[in-house]
Structure formats: structure tokens, C-alpha cells
Design a protein around this motif. Structure first.
Motif, PDB file in Angstrom:
ATOM      1  N   LEU A 231       0.923  -1.571  -0.367  1.00 14.90           N
ATOM      2  CA  LEU A 231      -0.080   0.044  -0.315  1.00 14.90           C
ATOM      3  C   LEU A 231       0.770   0.962  -0.090  1.00 14.90           C
ATOM      4  O   LEU A 231       0.247   2.241  -0.704  1.00 14.90           O
ATOM      5  N   ARG A 232       1.931   1.453   0.628  1.00 15.95           N
ATOM      6  CA  ARG A 232       2.792   1.810   0.875  1.00 15.95           C
ATOM      7  C   ARG A 232       3.394   2.678  -0.431  1.00 15.95           C
ATOM      8  O   ARG A 232       4.316   3.688  -1.104  1.00 15.95           O
ATOM      9  N   LYS A 233       4.258   1.459  -0.505  1.00 12.13           N
ATOM     10  CA  LYS A 233       5.154   1.281  -2.269  1.00 12.13           C
ATOM     11  C   LYS A 233       4.002   1.761  -3.722  1.00 12.13           C
ATOM     12  O   LYS A 233       4.809   2.899  -4.518  1.00 12.13           O
ATOM     13  N   ASN A 234       3.412   0.667  -3.528  1.00  9.61           N
ATOM     14  CA  ASN A 234       2.202   1.044  -4.917  1.00  9.61           C
ATOM     15  C   ASN A 234       1.333   1.663  -4.409  1.00  9.61           C
ATOM     16  O   ASN A 234      -0.155   0.888  -4.514  1.00  9.61           O
ATOM     17  N   LEU A 235       0.766   2.621  -3.554  1.00 10.93           N
ATOM     18  CA  LEU A 235      -0.703   3.205  -3.905  1.00 10.93           C
ATOM     19  C   LEU A 235      -1.597   3.033  -4.349  1.00 10.93           C
ATOM     20  O   LEU A 235      -3.123   2.608  -5.044  1.00 10.93           O
ATOM     21  N   VAL A 236      -0.857   3.853  -6.237  1.00 14.23           N
ATOM     22  CA  VAL A 236      -2.054   3.975  -6.554  1.00 14.23           C
ATOM     23  C   VAL A 236      -2.764   2.593  -7.006  1.00 14.23           C
ATOM     24  O   VAL A 236      -3.866   2.676  -7.765  1.00 14.23           O
ATOM     25  N   GLU A 237      -1.598   1.774  -7.636  1.00  7.71           N
ATOM     26  CA  GLU A 237      -1.674   0.210  -8.120  1.00  7.71           C
ATOM     27  C   GLU A 237      -3.027  -0.107  -6.531  1.00  7.71           C
ATOM     28  O   GLU A 237      -3.345  -1.142  -7.947  1.00  7.71           O
ATOM     29  N   ASN A 238      -2.738  -0.071  -5.702  1.00  7.46           N
ATOM     30  CA  ASN A 238      -3.820  -0.375  -4.856  1.00  7.46           C
ATOM     31  C   ASN A 238      -4.910  -0.207  -5.081  1.00  7.46           C
ATOM     32  O   ASN A 238      -5.740  -0.341  -4.570  1.00  7.46           O
ATOM     33  N   ILE A 239      -5.163   1.694  -5.000  1.00 11.18           N
ATOM     34  CA  ILE A 239      -5.823   2.150  -4.844  1.00 11.18           C
ATOM     35  C   ILE A 239      -7.489   1.282  -6.120  1.00 11.18           C
ATOM     36  O   ILE A 239      -8.222   1.317  -6.505  1.00 11.18           O
ATOM     37  N   LYS A 240      -6.431   0.697  -7.685  1.00 14.75           N
ATOM     38  CA  LYS A 240      -7.074   0.432  -8.355  1.00 14.75           C
ATOM     39  C   LYS A 240      -7.290  -1.205  -8.334  1.00 14.75           C
ATOM     40  O   LYS A 240      -8.372  -1.398  -8.913  1.00 14.75           O
ATOM     41  N   LYS A 241      -6.591  -1.588  -7.285  1.00 12.56           N
ATOM     42  CA  LYS A 241      -7.085  -2.682  -7.321  1.00 12.56           C
ATOM     43  C   LYS A 241      -8.178  -3.087  -6.510  1.00 12.56           C
ATOM     44  O   LYS A 241      -9.693  -3.929  -6.410  1.00 12.56           O
ATOM     45  N   ILE A 242      -8.450  -2.351  -5.188  1.00  6.32           N
ATOM     46  CA  ILE A 242      -9.515  -1.951  -4.141  1.00  6.32           C
ATOM     47  C   ILE A 242     -11.210  -1.437  -5.174  1.00  6.32           C
ATOM     48  O   ILE A 242     -11.912  -1.839  -5.246  1.00  6.32           O
ATOM     49  N   ALA A 243     -11.047  -0.407  -5.800  1.00  7.43           N
ATOM     50  CA  ALA A 243     -11.551   0.350  -6.857  1.00  7.43           C
ATOM     51  C   ALA A 243     -11.665  -1.539  -7.865  1.00  7.43           C
ATOM     52  O   ALA A 243     -13.846  -1.891  -7.855  1.00  7.43           O
ATOM     53  N   THR A 244     -11.620  -2.024  -8.587  1.00  5.64           N
ATOM     54  CA  THR A 244     -11.842  -3.085  -9.562  1.00  5.64           C
ATOM     55  C   THR A 244     -13.146  -4.265  -8.480  1.00  5.64           C
ATOM     56  O   THR A 244     -13.758  -4.669  -8.885  1.00  5.64           O
ATOM     57  N   PHE A 245     -11.793  -3.952  -7.062  1.00  2.44           N
ATOM     58  CA  PHE A 245     -13.001  -4.923  -6.400  1.00  2.44           C
ATOM     59  C   PHE A 245     -14.364  -4.230  -5.934  1.00  2.44           C
ATOM     60  O   PHE A 245     -15.316  -5.897  -5.551  1.00  2.44           O
ATOM     61  N   PHE A 246     -14.818  -3.175  -5.953  1.00  2.00           N
ATOM     62  CA  PHE A 246     -16.046  -2.740  -5.186  1.00  2.00           C
ATOM     63  C   PHE A 246     -17.230  -2.415  -6.753  1.00  2.00           C
ATOM     64  O   PHE A 246     -17.538  -1.732  -6.794  1.00  2.00           O
ATOM     65  N   GLY A 247     -16.091  -3.108  -8.268  1.00  2.00           N
ATOM     66  CA  GLY A 247     -16.359  -2.969  -8.804  1.00  2.00           C
ATOM     67  C   GLY A 247     -17.090  -1.216  -9.656  1.00  2.00           C
ATOM     68  O   GLY A 247     -17.046  -0.572 -10.242  1.00  2.00           O
ATOM     69  N   LYS A 248     -15.466  -0.355  -8.874  1.00  2.00           N
ATOM     70  CA  LYS A 248     -15.670   0.863  -9.800  1.00  2.00           C
ATOM     71  C   LYS A 248     -14.767   1.131 -10.701  1.00  2.00           C
ATOM     72  O   LYS A 248     -13.457   0.004 -10.154  1.00  2.00           O
ATOM     73  N   THR A 249     -14.767   2.520 -11.026  1.00  2.00           N
ATOM     74  CA  THR A 249     -13.426   2.902 -12.148  1.00  2.00           C
ATOM     75  C   THR A 249     -13.505   4.340 -12.241  1.00  2.00           C
ATOM     76  O   THR A 249     -14.898   4.708 -12.122  1.00  2.00           O
ATOM     77  N   TYR A 250     -12.000   4.335 -11.991  1.00  2.00           N
ATOM     78  CA  TYR A 250     -11.962   6.389 -11.761  1.00  2.00           C
ATOM     79  C   TYR A 250     -10.911   6.523 -12.826  1.00  2.00           C
ATOM     80  O   TYR A 250      -9.571   5.730 -13.122  1.00  2.00           O
ATOM     81  N   ASN A 251     -10.799   7.766 -13.172  1.00  2.00           N
ATOM     82  CA  ASN A 251     -10.090   8.513 -14.302  1.00  2.00           C
ATOM     83  C   ASN A 251      -8.214   8.841 -13.190  1.00  2.00           C
ATOM     84  O   ASN A 251      -8.591   8.465 -11.797  1.00  2.00           O
ATOM     85  N   GLU A 252      -7.270   9.366 -13.646  1.00  2.00           N
ATOM     86  CA  GLU A 252      -6.172   9.094 -13.308  1.00  2.00           C
ATOM     87  C   GLU A 252      -6.382  10.593 -12.859  1.00  2.00           C
ATOM     88  O   GLU A 252      -4.986  10.284 -11.484  1.00  2.00           O
TER      89      GLU A 252
END
Length: 325
Positions: A231-252
Motif C-alpha cells: 500500500l505504501r510503495k504502490n498506493l496508486v496500483e492498490n487504489i485501482k485494485k480496490i476499485a476493481t474489487f468494488f466494481g468502480k472505475t476512476y480516472n487518473e
């Protein structure tokens, strides 16, 4: 005291109880080991009425649970998860405390009543009646717990979302020590606490069983297993991972805004997540510390590190669980 009949419970007594009472003077009723894995919990938590509420907690399919061993990155994961699941509603996140939006199921059970009495009236309402408070939340509910999944059977046997977060155990030990010292819950030395940790005499231990129980179900579609270091090292990638987990899509742009909100410096200054915690003695302390991934080095001696490394190797030798770094 009466305990749930289908669980094997072993009260802590004798010399160990005396030693623990010196380290934990506020836990006047002592501790007990619960179940086959001997989960270490305060007596209050293991009383039949209380443990029964946990074991039989009514789950809703749209619940989201964050489970972790204490000081494993839980608060960061809560704020991240809540915002991702709630369409990045920063306005509400800035007006309502995290414990209101994402209540802590165990709180009223693991602290003695006289400790809870130092909370503000609003905090007392949430902590003293935490199970009822959580149960009556409108859907979708967001719930935090440090109970091991073994003691949350209705959660495990449901399709609700479960996010488990784990952290380098050395960092956990240092953060857990400072946290308990700041709240005047623990009076021993760091080395004493580490001995208790490795001997499964800290709350919610055995630590490795806590983590491995979640690791064993990580492939279920409703389960997401995270590492704090990632989470600390790759926060952006983990945000995308959690968004996918909830079926959400967010732009950059939205993702960068969320990452900035969660930056440790901003996070520490956020009063909605880094609330002041009353203590029975001394001044209030804040909840968020440094959030480092290598903060354990400040307290570990070479000898203690050697013992911890052996403990880690011994407990990971029969599993494919591998921590980052």
C-alpha cells in the motif's frame, strides 16, 4: 465467569497471570485463551454474552469488513476503502469521523469500562455499545475488527466483502508497543512485550494463525488480501485494485487526488482519521504514528532481531505466505 460451551477456554492464572497483571494493570479481570487455537483475549471479551454476540453477528451481503492484526495499516485501509466504495465522497469524509463511517466492532469488548469512561460522550456511545451500534448501521455497512476470522464464522461463511491487511511483523511489534504505551495500557519494556508476542500472550495472538487463517481464503472472490508495505510503495496500483474489487472505475486525476489524501503527512493531519485518544493517565495521544515500513529498526537490538527472525522462519516454513521485503 461463563463462557460459550462449544469453545474450549483456558483462563490465564498462576505466575503468568501475575506477570501479565504487572504489564497490563488496567486489565483488572485478567485474560483467557479462547478456542482450539487459544486466542488471547481479555476476560470481558470472552464472557459468554459478549463472545456470543461476535460469533453470531448478523451479516448482510453488502457489508464490507476490514480484518487485521492491530497496527497493520488498518486505518489507512479503512479510509482508502470507504472512499473508493463511496464514489470518492471527500466532503462526507471530511465531516464525519472514520469511526462513525467505519465503526470498530471490538472496541467495547476489549477495554475495561473505566478506561472507556474517559472517552467523549460521542465516543462512549460508539464504543460502549459498539456491537449494537454496528448492527444498526444502515446498509451498506463498513466494519473493522481485529478478531481473527476463526471467531467471525458468520463473516467467513457469507459473501460479504472481506479485506485483510497484513504488515511486517517487526513493524507491527514496534507500532503495537508505542500504541499501548501511549494509552497507558502496557507498562512493560519493549523486549518483554516481544516475548509476550512470540509466546502468544498479547491480545488477538497467535499472530501467525491470525494472518494464515486469512491467507488460506485469499482466493475467494469476495476476499482481498493486502500487505501494508505494498500500500505504501504502490498506493496508486492498490487504489485501482480496490476499485476493481468494488466494481468502480476512476480516472487518473481522481486516483491522484485520493493518493494525495492518503499521503502519510496529510493523513496524520486529518482529524477525521487521526483522532485524539483519551487515556486514564497523562495527556491525549494521536492515533497515527509514523507509518514507516522500516520503523522497527529503531527499537530492535541485534539479539532481538535474531530471535524474531527465527520465530518468523519457524512460522512460515510450512506456508507459501511471503511478506514483501
Amino acid at each position: 465467569m461463563a463462557f460459550l460451551k462449544n469453545l474450549k477456554n483456558q483462563p490465564i492464572d498462576g505466575e503468568l497471570a501475575i506477570a501479565l497483571s504487572k504489564s497490563y494493570p488496567l486489565y483488572k479481570h485478567g485474560f483467557v485463551k479462547v478456542g482450539e487455537k487459544k486466542w488471547f483475549l481479555p476476560y470481558k471479551c470472552a464472557e459468554q454474552d459478549n463472545i456470543n454476540k461476535i460469533l453470531n453477528f448478523e451479516i448482510r451481503p453488502d457489508d464490507t469488513w476490514i480484518i487485521s492484526y492491530p497496527r497493520s495499516g488498518t486505518t489507512l485501509t479503512q479510509e482508502l476503502t470507504w472512499l473508493v466504495a463511496n464514489d470518492l465522497n471527500f466532503d462526507e469524509a471530511r465531516q464525519r469521523t472514520l469511526i462513525e463511517r467505519f465503526p470498530y466492532l471490538d472496541l467495547g469488548l476489549i477495554l475495561e469500562d473505566d478506561v472507556l469512561a474517559n472517552d467523549t460522550p460521542e465516543e462512549q456511545k460508539i464504543s460502549k455499545y459498539s456491537i449494537e451500534f454496528v448492527q444498526n448501521q444502515p446498509s451498506p455497512r463498513f466494519i473493522k475488527s481485529h478478531f481473527p476470522l476463526d471467531l467471525l464464522p458468520t463473516v467467513v461463511n457469507n459473501d460479504c466483502k472481506i479485506i485483510y491487511v497484513a504488515r511486517n511483523v517487526k513493524s507491527v511489534a514496534v507500532s503495537w508497543y508505542y500504541f499501548q504505551k501511549d494509552l497507558k495500557l502496557y507498562e512493560g519494556t519493549f523486549e518483554q512485550m516481544c516475548d509476550d508476542f512470540m509466546n502468544d500472550h498479547l491480545m488477538w495472538t497467535p499472530y501467525w494463525e491470525h494472518v494464515k487463517t486469512a491467507w488460506a481464503i485469499r482466493h475467494k472472490p469476495n476476499v482481498l488480501f493486502l500487505f501494508y508495505e505494498d500500500l505504501r510503495k504502490n498506493l496508486v496500483e492498490n487504489i485501482k485494485k480496490i476499485a476493481t474489487f468494488f466494481g468502480k472505475t476512476y480516472n487518473e486525476v481522481q486516483i491522484v487526488k485520493l493518493a494525495e489524501h492518503l499521503n502519510i503527512e496529510n493523513f496524520r493531519k486529518n482529524p477525521m482519521v487521526n483522532r485524539h485518544m483519551p487515556t486514564q493517565r497523562g495527556n491525549p495521544k494521536v492515533f497515527i504514528r509514523q507509518g514507516k515500513t522500516d520503523g522497527w529498526k529503531e527499537l530492535f537490538t541485534l539479539e532481538l532481531e535474531k530471535r524474531f527472525n527465527k520465530w518468523i522462519v519457524d512460522n512460515l516454513k510450512d506456508t507459501d505466505l511471503i511478506f514483501p521485503n
